[in-house]
Design a protein around this motif. Sequence first.
Motif, mmCIF file in Angstrom:
data_model
loop_
_atom_site.group_PDB
_atom_site.id
_atom_site.type_symbol
_atom_site.label_atom_id
_atom_site.label_comp_id
_atom_site.label_asym_id
_atom_site.label_seq_id
_atom_site.Cartn_x
_atom_site.Cartn_y
_atom_site.Cartn_z
ATOM 1 N N PHE A 1 6.842 -9.131 -2.908
ATOM 2 C CA PHE A 1 6.550 -7.787 -2.883
ATOM 3 C C PHE A 1 7.304 -7.053 -4.055
ATOM 4 O O PHE A 1 6.627 -6.167 -4.671
ATOM 5 C CB PHE A 1 7.246 -7.501 -1.579
ATOM 6 N N HIS A 2 8.346 -7.479 -4.265
ATOM 7 C CA HIS A 2 9.076 -6.716 -5.412
ATOM 8 C C HIS A 2 8.260 -6.730 -6.653
ATOM 9 O O HIS A 2 8.256 -5.822 -7.700
ATOM 10 C CB HIS A 2 10.663 -7.275 -5.512
ATOM 11 N N PHE A 3 8.070 -7.989 -6.926
ATOM 12 C CA PHE A 3 7.292 -8.038 -8.183
ATOM 13 C C PHE A 3 6.039 -7.361 -8.295
ATOM 14 O O PHE A 3 5.910 -6.727 -9.286
ATOM 15 C CB PHE A 3 7.021 -9.720 -8.456
ATOM 16 N N LEU A 4 5.306 -7.364 -7.309
ATOM 17 C CA LEU A 4 3.978 -6.784 -7.364
ATOM 18 C C LEU A 4 4.180 -4.905 -7.380
ATOM 19 O O LEU A 4 3.483 -4.559 -8.222
ATOM 20 C CB LEU A 4 3.122 -7.004 -6.063
ATOM 21 N N ARG A 5 5.241 -4.759 -6.756
ATOM 22 C CA ARG A 5 5.267 -3.546 -6.878
ATOM 23 C C ARG A 5 5.995 -2.917 -8.379
ATOM 24 O O ARG A 5 5.214 -1.887 -8.703
ATOM 25 C CB ARG A 5 6.536 -2.874 -5.972
ATOM 26 N N ALA A 6 6.782 -3.748 -8.892
ATOM 27 C CA ALA A 6 7.281 -3.541 -10.135
ATOM 28 C C ALA A 6 5.843 -3.535 -11.321
ATOM 29 O O ALA A 6 5.897 -2.621 -12.066
ATOM 30 C CB ALA A 6 8.195 -4.643 -10.626
ATOM 31 N N LEU A 7 5.003 -4.514 -10.925
ATOM 32 C CA LEU A 7 3.896 -4.591 -11.933
ATOM 33 C C LEU A 7 2.955 -3.356 -11.637
ATOM 34 O O LEU A 7 2.433 -2.743 -12.802
ATOM 35 C CB LEU A 7 3.169 -5.900 -11.432
ATOM 36 N N ALA A 8 2.967 -2.722 -10.308
ATOM 37 C CA ALA A 8 2.023 -1.618 -10.186
ATOM 38 C C ALA A 8 2.748 -0.561 -10.901
ATOM 39 O O ALA A 8 1.758 0.202 -11.595
ATOM 40 C CB ALA A 8 1.903 -1.311 -8.632
ATOM 41 N N ARG A 9 3.844 -0.413 -10.836
ATOM 42 C CA ARG A 9 4.706 0.844 -11.568
ATOM 43 C C ARG A 9 4.526 0.303 -13.073
ATOM 44 O O ARG A 9 4.256 1.589 -13.646
ATOM 45 C CB ARG A 9 6.022 0.670 -11.186
ATOM 46 N N ILE A 10 4.808 -0.706 -13.620
ATOM 47 C CA ILE A 10 4.550 -0.676 -15.001
ATOM 48 C C ILE A 10 3.030 -0.438 -15.404
ATOM 49 O O ILE A 10 3.120 0.220 -16.602
ATOM 50 C CB ILE A 10 4.981 -2.349 -15.440
ATOM 51 N N ALA B 1 14.168 -9.281 -12.191
ATOM 52 C CA ALA B 1 14.883 -8.182 -11.368
ATOM 53 C C ALA B 1 14.247 -8.563 -9.888
ATOM 54 O O ALA B 1 15.175 -8.429 -8.844
ATOM 55 C CB ALA B 1 14.658 -6.685 -11.797
ATOM 56 N N SER B 2 13.008 -8.746 -9.858
ATOM 57 C CA SER B 2 12.474 -8.790 -8.455
ATOM 58 C C SER B 2 13.039 -10.182 -7.790
ATOM 59 O O SER B 2 13.222 -10.344 -6.559
ATOM 60 C CB SER B 2 11.050 -8.947 -8.587
ATOM 61 N N MET B 3 13.348 -11.220 -8.748
ATOM 62 C CA MET B 3 13.791 -12.542 -8.307
ATOM 63 C C MET B 3 15.238 -12.235 -7.546
ATOM 64 O O MET B 3 15.531 -12.580 -6.521
ATOM 65 C CB MET B 3 13.869 -13.388 -9.419
ATOM 66 N N ALA B 4 15.940 -11.529 -8.456
ATOM 67 C CA ALA B 4 17.485 -11.163 -8.197
ATOM 68 C C ALA B 4 17.462 -10.397 -6.793
ATOM 69 O O ALA B 4 18.193 -10.606 -5.900
ATOM 70 C CB ALA B 4 18.342 -10.535 -9.128
ATOM 71 N N HIS B 5 16.297 -9.421 -6.660
ATOM 72 C CA HIS B 5 16.473 -8.551 -5.650
ATOM 73 C C HIS B 5 15.865 -9.260 -4.206
ATOM 74 O O HIS B 5 16.601 -9.108 -3.183
ATOM 75 C CB HIS B 5 15.390 -7.250 -5.818
ATOM 76 N N GLY C 1 0.777 -1.313 -0.026
ATOM 77 C CA GLY C 1 -0.154 -0.058 0.071
ATOM 78 C C GLY C 1 0.878 1.236 0.206
ATOM 79 O O GLY C 1 0.608 2.248 -0.723
ATOM 80 N N GLY C 2 1.787 1.273 0.990
ATOM 81 C CA GLY C 2 2.601 2.465 0.886
ATOM 82 C C GLY C 2 3.408 2.586 -0.320
ATOM 83 O O GLY C 2 3.512 3.706 -0.920
ATOM 84 N N ALA C 3 3.980 1.557 -0.724
ATOM 85 C CA ALA C 3 4.612 1.688 -2.073
ATOM 86 C C ALA C 3 3.832 2.259 -3.182
ATOM 87 O O ALA C 3 4.502 3.239 -4.010
ATOM 88 C CB ALA C 3 5.439 0.457 -2.498
ATOM 89 N N PHE C 4 2.576 1.709 -3.142
ATOM 90 C CA PHE C 4 1.739 2.180 -4.121
ATOM 91 C C PHE C 4 1.194 3.572 -4.037
ATOM 92 O O PHE C 4 1.476 4.417 -5.115
ATOM 93 C CB PHE C 4 0.333 1.389 -4.231
ATOM 94 N N GLU C 5 1.075 4.078 -2.972
ATOM 95 C CA GLU C 5 0.908 5.515 -2.666
ATOM 96 C C GLU C 5 2.318 6.303 -3.215
ATOM 97 O O GLU C 5 1.801 7.382 -4.015
ATOM 98 C CB GLU C 5 0.548 5.806 -1.322
ATOM 99 N N ARG C 6 3.183 5.915 -3.007
ATOM 100 C CA ARG C 6 4.464 6.623 -3.270
ATOM 101 C C ARG C 6 4.348 6.537 -4.854
ATOM 102 O O ARG C 6 4.979 7.540 -5.359
ATOM 103 C CB ARG C 6 5.613 5.828 -2.824
ATOM 104 N N VAL C 7 4.240 5.560 -5.306
ATOM 105 C CA VAL C 7 4.428 5.349 -6.740
ATOM 106 C C VAL C 7 3.157 6.235 -7.345
ATOM 107 O O VAL C 7 3.423 7.036 -8.469
ATOM 108 C CB VAL C 7 3.962 4.257 -7.357
#
Lengths: 268, 152
Positions: free
Chosen positions: B19-28, B50-54, A261-267
Amino acid sequence: MDPPSLVSQVPVPEMWQFPPVGVPPSGPRVGRMVPGPEVAAVGNRDASLDESTVTEQSGGSRGRRKRRDSASEDESSKLASTSSGNDLTDSEVKRLKVIKSTNETSNLKMEAEASSGICNKTMNQNPPPTEPAKQDYIHVRARRGQATDSHSLAERARREKISERMKILQDLVPGCNKVIGKASVLDEIINYIQALQRQVEFLSMKLEAVNSRINAGIEGFPTKDFGAQTYDTASSLAFSTQPAREYGQGSATEWLHMQVGGAFERVT
Amino acid sequence: MNRKHRTKNPNNNKLMLAFHFLRALARINKSTSTVSSYQRSCIIKRAAYASMAHAAGPRRAWSRALLYRLRRGSSRLHALPAIRRTRSFSHKRVKVASPKLREPNQADVLRRLVPGGEAMELSSLLKETAHYIQCLSAQVWLMQNVVGSITS
């Protein structure tokens, strides 16, 4: 090849039940063998005989057996080397020979199992054991008639390490336990890795397709599919809640929610 | 904070991966709406690796090599391009083949498959391979779950 069916057969969550590979329970002790009680008791014949019978029965744990065998071998070879130079009586020497012959039988069996051929070579060379091995910290077997110079000891230790790791890999790769021979095991491992990498590729394509479809659907019907939620929160929830619930780790799950959630808000 | 959680227990590795992968997906999902679908799938694939390596952390050789490769921006990440590449430089570089392995070719193929394994000695290569397989299968599992949760 059908990638989703392939990986759905693979028991992926069970792979994580294995200990982390960096610290296998018996792995890092290859280099420095801590002399256990059996090493202390190896001087008399009965103990070593017991050991060999025990280890012959336990077919499943080969790593353990190797360690034990090599412990007894180390001890016997040390005794042999001292006996060549020092004041042991005849009976003691005979007893040592008996010990070593019993060890030899179990060793031969083990050697047949080991898939490398160098053991035979070094045994056929048959050099005299001139110097005792450094038994303090190197745990390598030095059988009678085997080379005991540092190079072959190191080579033997390395081979043992490799076979141990091959065993770990065999446990990791499904269907690899039935395969015999180092080459075919490596083949299986290579195939498995390639399949997994193709799977990642395929899944990313699928994910993209699914994602773009959802995007198009949302653009077409902004509030119909996801109720009152906007697109951003809807997509983040769709990503975050389902897999996180499957991990099922209590507080850690909440932590993931918080983080996502936090990361998403940051994004945003 | 991430680092602390990463090294705590092996199960957290999976969590960090998610966590890494979902965050990256949201960003994409946020950023790239103009590129073509093939490019997007490539981006997602990169994000997966990248999320795997992280999640694996900086201690593993393969994760370091993978991150380096990703950061350098080489598009040829894996399997088939890697084989093509190594055919070109196999004559340049003489590998130290272990004498007892019957087929040194297979070890070399494995070296090519595991990132960062080109210069590795066989025993450490096998160790890295084991960890890499674990992480890769976890990644596949995660992606399957994400796809399933979206489509259902």
